[in-house]
Design a protein around this motif. Structure first.
Motif, PDB file in Angstrom:
ATOM      1  N   VAL A 121       0.829  -1.070  -0.102  1.00  0.00           N
ATOM      2  CA  VAL A 121      -0.192  -0.020   0.114  1.00  0.00           C
ATOM      3  C   VAL A 121       0.807   1.350   0.048  1.00  0.00           C
ATOM      4  O   VAL A 121       1.686   1.376   0.854  1.00  0.00           O
ATOM      5  N   PRO A 122       0.590   2.200  -0.676  1.00  0.00           N
ATOM      6  CA  PRO A 122       1.443   3.543  -0.825  1.00  0.00           C
ATOM      7  C   PRO A 122       1.008   4.357   0.238  1.00  0.00           C
ATOM      8  O   PRO A 122      -0.422   4.338   0.922  1.00  0.00           O
ATOM      9  N   ILE A 123       2.049   4.899   0.905  1.00  0.00           N
ATOM     10  CA  ILE A 123       1.624   6.188   1.937  1.00  0.00           C
ATOM     11  C   ILE A 123       1.572   7.298   1.357  1.00  0.00           C
ATOM     12  O   ILE A 123       2.322   7.848   0.635  1.00  0.00           O
ATOM     13  N   VAL A 124       0.249   8.104   1.345  1.00  0.00           N
ATOM     14  CA  VAL A 124       0.104   9.068   0.409  1.00  0.00           C
ATOM     15  C   VAL A 124      -0.189  10.453   1.727  1.00  0.00           C
ATOM     16  O   VAL A 124      -1.042  10.186   2.258  1.00  0.00           O
ATOM     17  N   ASP A 125       0.488  11.406   1.090  1.00  0.00           N
ATOM     18  CA  ASP A 125       0.239  12.736   1.813  1.00  0.00           C
ATOM     19  C   ASP A 125      -0.251  13.621   0.814  1.00  0.00           C
ATOM     20  O   ASP A 125       0.470  14.142   0.036  1.00  0.00           O
ATOM     21  N   GLY A 126      -1.616  14.117   0.859  1.00  0.00           N
ATOM     22  CA  GLY A 126      -2.051  14.725  -0.216  1.00  0.00           C
ATOM     23  C   GLY A 126      -1.992  14.147  -1.647  1.00  0.00           C
ATOM     24  O   GLY A 126      -2.688  13.041  -1.781  1.00  0.00           O
ATOM     25  N   ASP A 127      -1.459  14.623  -2.610  1.00  0.00           N
ATOM     26  CA  ASP A 127      -1.208  13.976  -3.876  1.00  0.00           C
ATOM     27  C   ASP A 127       0.040  13.331  -4.066  1.00  0.00           C
ATOM     28  O   ASP A 127       0.354  12.744  -5.170  1.00  0.00           O
ATOM     29  N   ASP A 128       0.764  13.320  -2.982  1.00  0.00           N
ATOM     30  CA  ASP A 128       2.277  12.941  -3.111  1.00  0.00           C
ATOM     31  C   ASP A 128       2.406  11.374  -2.256  1.00  0.00           C
ATOM     32  O   ASP A 128       1.629  11.329  -1.222  1.00  0.00           O
ATOM     33  N   VAL A 129       2.927  10.307  -3.141  1.00  0.00           N
ATOM     34  CA  VAL A 129       3.305   9.359  -2.392  1.00  0.00           C
ATOM     35  C   VAL A 129       4.573   9.549  -1.619  1.00  0.00           C
ATOM     36  O   VAL A 129       5.619   9.557  -2.127  1.00  0.00           O
ATOM     37  N   VAL A 130       4.518   9.562  -0.332  1.00  0.00           N
ATOM     38  CA  VAL A 130       5.612   9.739   0.585  1.00  0.00           C
ATOM     39  C   VAL A 130       6.452   8.381   1.167  1.00  0.00           C
ATOM     40  O   VAL A 130       7.587   8.693   1.746  1.00  0.00           O
ATOM     41  N   GLY A 131       5.843   7.130   0.820  1.00  0.00           N
ATOM     42  CA  GLY A 131       6.558   5.900   1.286  1.00  0.00           C
ATOM     43  C   GLY A 131       5.654   5.046   0.582  1.00  0.00           C
ATOM     44  O   GLY A 131       4.518   5.094   0.211  1.00  0.00           O
ATOM     45  N   ILE A 132       5.902   3.626   1.178  1.00  0.00           N
ATOM     46  CA  ILE A 132       5.334   2.258   0.915  1.00  0.00           C
ATOM     47  C   ILE A 132       5.374   1.538   2.067  1.00  0.00           C
ATOM     48  O   ILE A 132       6.292   1.436   2.740  1.00  0.00           O
ATOM     49  N   VAL A 133       4.585   0.742   2.412  1.00  0.00           N
ATOM     50  CA  VAL A 133       4.411  -0.331   3.314  1.00  0.00           C
ATOM     51  C   VAL A 133       3.701  -1.607   2.752  1.00  0.00           C
ATOM     52  O   VAL A 133       2.803  -1.518   2.020  1.00  0.00           O
ATOM     53  N   PHE A 134       4.400  -2.505   2.872  1.00  0.00           N
ATOM     54  CA  PHE A 134       4.034  -4.114   2.454  1.00  0.00           C
ATOM     55  C   PHE A 134       4.309  -4.991   3.357  1.00  0.00           C
ATOM     56  O   PHE A 134       5.061  -5.024   4.182  1.00  0.00           O
ATOM     57  N   GLU A 146      -9.323  -9.029   1.022  1.00  0.00           N
ATOM     58  CA  GLU A 146      -9.636  -7.711   0.816  1.00  0.00           C
ATOM     59  C   GLU A 146      -9.596  -7.021   2.338  1.00  0.00           C
ATOM     60  O   GLU A 146      -9.559  -5.864   2.545  1.00  0.00           O
ATOM     61  N   ARG A 147     -10.156  -7.937   3.406  1.00  0.00           N
ATOM     62  CA  ARG A 147     -10.128  -7.340   4.834  1.00  0.00           C
ATOM     63  C   ARG A 147      -8.880  -6.810   5.075  1.00  0.00           C
ATOM     64  O   ARG A 147      -8.456  -5.602   5.599  1.00  0.00           O
ATOM     65  N   ASP A 148      -7.616  -7.626   4.719  1.00  0.00           N
ATOM     66  CA  ASP A 148      -6.398  -7.327   5.020  1.00  0.00           C
ATOM     67  C   ASP A 148      -6.021  -5.823   4.377  1.00  0.00           C
ATOM     68  O   ASP A 148      -5.259  -5.138   4.927  1.00  0.00           O
ATOM     69  N   GLU A 149      -6.264  -5.933   3.045  1.00  0.00           N
ATOM     70  CA  GLU A 149      -6.006  -4.445   2.450  1.00  0.00           C
ATOM     71  C   GLU A 149      -6.746  -3.387   2.914  1.00  0.00           C
ATOM     72  O   GLU A 149      -6.191  -2.191   3.082  1.00  0.00           O
ATOM     73  N   ARG A 150      -7.916  -3.651   3.544  1.00  0.00           N
ATOM     74  CA  ARG A 150      -8.473  -2.341   3.982  1.00  0.00           C
ATOM     75  C   ARG A 150      -7.790  -1.988   5.364  1.00  0.00           C
ATOM     76  O   ARG A 150      -7.630  -0.835   5.487  1.00  0.00           O
ATOM     77  N   ILE A 151      -7.529  -2.844   6.054  1.00  0.00           N
ATOM     78  CA  ILE A 151      -6.783  -2.622   7.272  1.00  0.00           C
ATOM     79  C   ILE A 151      -5.418  -2.060   6.962  1.00  0.00           C
ATOM     80  O   ILE A 151      -4.997  -0.915   7.699  1.00  0.00           O
ATOM     81  N   LEU A 152      -4.662  -2.451   6.188  1.00  0.00           N
ATOM     82  CA  LEU A 152      -3.232  -1.878   5.903  1.00  0.00           C
ATOM     83  C   LEU A 152      -3.312  -0.602   5.009  1.00  0.00           C
ATOM     84  O   LEU A 152      -2.835   0.170   5.551  1.00  0.00           O
ATOM     85  N   THR A 153      -4.339  -0.262   4.323  1.00  0.00           N
ATOM     86  CA  THR A 153      -4.791   1.010   3.841  1.00  0.00           C
ATOM     87  C   THR A 153      -5.009   1.839   4.756  1.00  0.00           C
ATOM     88  O   THR A 153      -4.600   3.155   4.797  1.00  0.00           O
ATOM     89  N   LEU A 154      -5.921   1.448   6.021  1.00  0.00           N
ATOM     90  CA  LEU A 154      -6.070   2.424   6.911  1.00  0.00           C
ATOM     91  C   LEU A 154      -4.847   2.671   7.659  1.00  0.00           C
ATOM     92  O   LEU A 154      -4.577   3.934   8.155  1.00  0.00           O
ATOM     93  N   PHE A 155      -3.985   1.716   7.877  1.00  0.00           N
ATOM     94  CA  PHE A 155      -2.981   1.947   8.595  1.00  0.00           C
ATOM     95  C   PHE A 155      -1.787   2.963   7.710  1.00  0.00           C
ATOM     96  O   PHE A 155      -1.167   3.548   8.414  1.00  0.00           O
ATOM     97  N   ALA A 156      -1.932   2.674   6.500  1.00  0.00           N
ATOM     98  CA  ALA A 156      -0.925   3.624   5.726  1.00  0.00           C
ATOM     99  C   ALA A 156      -1.430   4.905   5.896  1.00  0.00           C
ATOM    100  O   ALA A 156      -0.719   5.912   5.975  1.00  0.00           O
ATOM    101  N   ALA A 157      -2.688   5.131   5.785  1.00  0.00           N
ATOM    102  CA  ALA A 157      -3.168   6.449   6.000  1.00  0.00           C
ATOM    103  C   ALA A 157      -2.795   7.238   7.373  1.00  0.00           C
ATOM    104  O   ALA A 157      -2.420   8.274   7.346  1.00  0.00           O
ATOM    105  N   HIS A 158      -2.905   6.454   8.535  1.00  0.00           N
ATOM    106  CA  HIS A 158      -2.476   6.787   9.726  1.00  0.00           C
ATOM    107  C   HIS A 158      -1.006   6.895   9.840  1.00  0.00           C
ATOM    108  O   HIS A 158      -0.370   7.800  10.420  1.00  0.00           O
ATOM    109  N   ALA A 159      -0.329   6.185   9.032  1.00  0.00           N
ATOM    110  CA  ALA A 159       1.242   6.188   9.092  1.00  0.00           C
ATOM    111  C   ALA A 159       1.619   7.540   8.436  1.00  0.00           C
ATOM    112  O   ALA A 159       2.546   8.280   8.841  1.00  0.00           O
ATOM    113  N   ALA A 160       0.812   8.010   7.392  1.00  0.00           N
ATOM    114  CA  ALA A 160       1.269   9.412   6.850  1.00  0.00           C
ATOM    115  C   ALA A 160       1.173  10.386   7.677  1.00  0.00           C
ATOM    116  O   ALA A 160       2.082  11.400   7.755  1.00  0.00           O
ATOM    117  N   ILE A 161       0.185  10.213   8.596  1.00  0.00           N
ATOM    118  CA  ILE A 161       0.212  11.485   9.520  1.00  0.00           C
ATOM    119  C   ILE A 161       1.067  11.176  10.621  1.00  0.00           C
ATOM    120  O   ILE A 161       1.654  12.283  10.922  1.00  0.00           O
TER     121      ILE A 161
END
Length: 388
Positions: A121-134, A146-161
């Motif tokens: 999952v890319p770690i996104v800040d606005g329009d910029d990809v600032v990192g990746i987590v896999f 899909e459940r794993d994907e949703r959770i890791l996507t949420l985690f990536a969003a929090h990671a950007a913050i």
């Protein structure tokens, strides 16, 4: 993750982990907690988080599930190629049952662990990809869903913050350090420099009058002594401000206890602290011991992948500081492990006239023991008088 089936409970665990990482003091520590938490929460064998640089590589690349020895065999940090490049440039989640069968896969070094199932999952800040987590290789043997994907996507969003907060914190800390240095420089110039200037002029006047007017010269020499004492007092008052304030308000034992408890909560590991006997240390000695405890504990949390860290302080004929962990350990014959910070601790120990011992075995953890002499009554009294 096999033992947490309720989505709300999983999301609560994610939020708890993210709240913990925002309390870290550096971006590197934030990354380590994020990638470790992601792997544990979703039951993966391997996990990694990368922050790209501008030269086709990664400024930070934190991996979990790979030992230090295996990481050394793998070699340098990866480049932006293959699936990693696809995540960075495409900016979309990638979930495949077999990474090597995907046309976007490039290659990995010979010593790299074999991976099959992949979720990135890319770690996104606005329009910029600032990192990746896999993540790779579900421990259960199943595929990422899909459940794993949703959770890791949420985690990536929090990671950007969390990354943004950590960078802002580090920047504010840098500015605070610069501001404090400037303040101390102004303080030294405005107070101590003026005292030294007056001291120099008075000494010159005394020297000029020594042969012709000895009584006046003697009076000026008394003034020289007075001015030098004032300058020493002013300089000491500036230096004292560099000492952690909590040592004066809580003492060494309580300061170390609070630090150990906070480190455990922040990293999600078990910590144990004990203290016995009287710790006869000068003010400078207390600062040195505190810094060595912090260094050793941070090493255990950052590099050893331990889930138990113990800290003990013991007074008596000598003062003994012991920091142990149940992490990966290392082979002392292979050289100093990365990030141990042994040189810093050794230098601090030598300043206190003590010795440092490292007991480490691969797979059996590491114990750092520092033994220093306690203050003799005369030295202790001299220290107290010098600080009064």
């Amino acid at each position: 993750m096999t033992d947490i089936d309720d989505t709300d409970e999983v999301l609560g665990a994610v939020s708890t982990a993210v709240l913990a990482v925002t309390r870290h003091l550096s971006v590197a520590e934030v990354l380590e907690v994020i990638v470790r938490s992601a792997r544990r929460l979703l039951g993966a064998r391997y996990a990694a988080l990368g922050i790209p640089d501008d030269e086709g590589g990664f400024a930070e690349f934190i991996a979990d599930g790979v030992s230090d020895r295996q990481r050394e065999r793998i070699g340098p940090l990866p480049r932006q190629h293959g699936m990693l490049a696809a995540l960075l440039r495409g900016g979309e989640t990638i979930r495949v049952p077999d990474i090597q069968a995907d046309p976007r896969f490039g290659w990995w070094p010979k010593a790299h662990p074999v991976m099959s199932g992949f979720l990135g999952v890319p770690i996104v800040d606005g329009d910029d990809v600032v990192g990746i987590v896999f993540l790779a290789n579900k421990i259960s043997g199943s595929e990422f869903d899909e459940r794993d994907e949703r959770i890791l996507t949420l985690f990536a969003a929090h990671a950007a913050i969390a990354l943004a907060n950590a960078r802002l914190y580090e920047r504010s800390l840098e500015l605070s350090v610069v501001e404090e240095r400037n303040r101390l420089a102004r303080e030294l110039h405005d107070v101590v420099a003026q005292q030294l200037f007056s001291l120099r002029l008075t000494a010159r006047s005394a020297a000029a009058l020594l042969e012709t007017r000895p009584a006046e010269a003697a009076r000026l020499l008394e003034r020289v002594e007075e001015l030098s004492g004032t300058a020493i007092d002013e300089l000491r008052s500036v230096i004292v401000e560099l000492r952690p304030a909590e040592l004066d308000s809580s003492g060494l034992v309580d300061t170390v206890r609070k630090f150990v408890e906070l480190a455990g909560r922040t990293h999600g590991v078990t910590t144990e602290f004990s203290a016995e006997g009287e710790l006869l240390l000068s003010r400078a000695g207390e600062v040195e011991v505190l810094r060595m405890v912090q260094e050793a504990v941070h090493n255990a949390l950052r590099h050893a992948r331990a889930d138990l860290v113990t800290v003990a302080l013991r007074g008596g004929e000598s003062i003994v500081m012991t920091v142990g962990d149940n992490g990966e350990g290392f082979d002392p014959q292979s050289g100093t492990p990365r990030g141990l910070g042994l040189l810093s601790m050794t230098e601090r120990t030598e300043r206190l006239g003590g010795r440092i011992d490292i007991d480490a075995r691969p797979g059996e953890g590491t114990t750092v023991t520092v033994t220093i002499p306690c203050e003799q009554p005369t030295a202790r009294q001299a220290s107290i008088e010098g600080e009064s």
